[in-house]
Scaffold this motif. Structure first.
Motif, mmCIF file in Angstrom:
data_model
loop_
_atom_site.group_PDB
_atom_site.id
_atom_site.type_symbol
_atom_site.label_atom_id
_atom_site.label_comp_id
_atom_site.label_asym_id
_atom_site.label_seq_id
_atom_site.Cartn_x
_atom_site.Cartn_y
_atom_site.Cartn_z
ATOM 1 N N GLU A 53 62.968 6.100 81.112
ATOM 2 C CA GLU A 53 62.856 7.394 80.718
ATOM 3 C C GLU A 53 64.067 8.265 80.554
ATOM 4 O OE1 GLU A 53 60.179 8.913 83.500
ATOM 5 O OE2 GLU A 53 58.423 7.748 82.759
ATOM 6 N N GLN A 85 65.453 7.314 77.051
ATOM 7 C CA GLN A 85 64.312 7.893 75.917
ATOM 8 C C GLN A 85 64.774 9.046 75.610
ATOM 9 O OE1 GLN A 85 60.401 6.610 77.163
ATOM 10 N NE2 GLN A 85 61.002 4.574 76.402
ATOM 11 N N SER A 86 64.967 9.996 76.881
ATOM 12 C CA SER A 86 65.065 11.585 76.637
ATOM 13 C C SER A 86 66.431 11.767 75.922
ATOM 14 C CB SER A 86 65.203 12.221 77.996
ATOM 15 O OG SER A 86 66.292 11.983 78.513
ATOM 16 N N THR A 114 67.501 10.061 73.267
ATOM 17 C CA THR A 114 67.164 9.312 72.043
ATOM 18 C C THR A 114 65.908 10.107 71.387
ATOM 19 O OG1 THR A 114 65.643 7.451 73.000
ATOM 20 C CG2 THR A 114 68.200 6.939 72.584
ATOM 21 N N ASN A 115 65.271 10.867 71.988
ATOM 22 C CA ASN A 115 64.209 11.462 71.314
ATOM 23 C C ASN A 115 64.632 12.902 70.798
ATOM 24 O OD1 ASN A 115 62.007 13.719 71.632
ATOM 25 N ND2 ASN A 115 60.734 11.677 71.450
ATOM 26 N N GLY A 116 64.453 13.200 69.701
ATOM 27 C CA GLY A 116 64.884 14.335 69.032
ATOM 28 C C GLY A 116 64.670 15.695 69.798
ATOM 29 N N GLY A 117 63.459 15.628 70.145
ATOM 30 C CA GLY A 117 62.905 17.175 70.978
ATOM 31 C C GLY A 117 63.550 17.174 72.101
ATOM 32 N N ASP A 118 63.543 16.060 72.950
ATOM 33 C CA ASP A 118 64.197 15.999 74.480
ATOM 34 C C ASP A 118 65.481 16.306 74.226
ATOM 35 O OD1 ASP A 118 61.661 15.624 75.653
ATOM 36 O OD2 ASP A 118 61.829 13.391 75.621
#
Length: 290
Positions: free
Chosen positions: A27, A30-31, A33-37
């Protein structure tokens, strides 16, 4: 039913720790690699760096310390304390989307889930602090950063997160609705307000100083200041001392209490979760959206 022995308890703990750590690291990755995070990870440090740059040359009082020098450890302490809110929000979101219900169906899944959330929130918090602190050291003058500063900063952060993140898990379990998140921020902001993070706690009435010292946020902020500010800045603290032993003791007590209570509260909340309850909440949310 076979009796529970220390060996079986240790095995169960290990089976919860390993998947919990793995889940938390996934997790966390992923945070970033995610645009919003990723934007949320960068937004706070950039805003705080802009504030520090604006006040970097302003003097505070008549003691010669710069406002930016005093503000840097305060910003670190505040963001570390706000990890409680992040932990609570994660629990509420996972309860609403059924993640917690799925964890409940796995043996020791709730314990592993909690470990994973501590890794995710704690790791993200450390990354945010590093993104802020590294450039801040080049912006702000007057810091007393030496060989002993980094070990102090590390142990204060680790103990501080161990003391505060379980509180966020408890609050997220007790106030589990999305609308209740606003109520959770009130006691957290209250602790920050009386903690002395943004001004000397000695300026408060005596009874508020006692209240502040009962919270982990005060000791977290005091430890941050002791790591980064010159010794002369301790003159405005209680007892004119950084009180490292007391800081470690109080944060340690909060950590032990939180890590003991949080899994119990979370398991009780998970036992109340059911597929029908999740479906009812989703239907209610859809009606509100419509």
């Amino acid at each position: 039913m076979s009796p529970t022995t220390p060996a079986t308890t240790a095995v169960r703990a290990t089976t919860a720790v390993r998947p919990g750590l793995a889940r938390g690291l996934i997790e966390l990755r992923q945070s970033f690699t995610n645009g919003g995070d990723l934007l949320s990870h960068l937004l706070w440090p950039v805003l705080m760096l802009a504030v520090l740059y604006a006040v970097r040359n302003r003097e505070f009082g008549g003691d010669g310390l710069l406002l930016g020098t005093l503000a840097l450890p305060s910003v670190l302490g505040m963001n570390a304390a706000l990890g409680m809110v992040s932990m609570s929000q994660h629990l509420t979101a996972d309860r609403e989307d059924g993640t917690l219900l799925r964890a409940k169906a796995v043996p020791d899944g709730v314990r592993g889930y909690l470990i994973g959330k501590v890794v995710t929130v704690g790791g993200g918090l450390l990354a945010d602090l590093a993104i802020f602190l590294v450039p801040a050291l080049f912006i702000v003058d007057g810091l007393a950063v030496g060989p002993g500063s980094w070990p102090t900063l590390v142990w204060v952060l680790v103990l501080g997160m161990a003391a505060t993140l379980p509180i966020g898990a408890i609050l997220g379990s007790v106030f589990s609705g999305a609308r209740a998140q606003g109520l959770i921020q009130l006691p957290v902001l209250g602790m920050i307000a009386v903690s002395g993070i943004f001004y000397p706690v000695t300026a408060l009435p005596d009874w508020l100083q006692v209240v502040a010292q009962l919270t982990p946020v005060y000791w977290l902020g005091l430890g941050m200041r002791s790591a980064l500010l010159p010794d002369a800045a301790a003159a405005v603290e209680i007892g004119a001392s950084w009180r490292h032993l007391e800081t470690a003791g109080v944060l340690g007590v909060w950590a032990v209490l939180g890590l003991a209570i949080a899994p119990v509260v979370l398991r009780r909340m998970a036992r109340r979760e059911s597929g029908s309850g999740l479906a009812a909440r989703r239907e209610k949310a859809l009606r509100r959206a419509a």
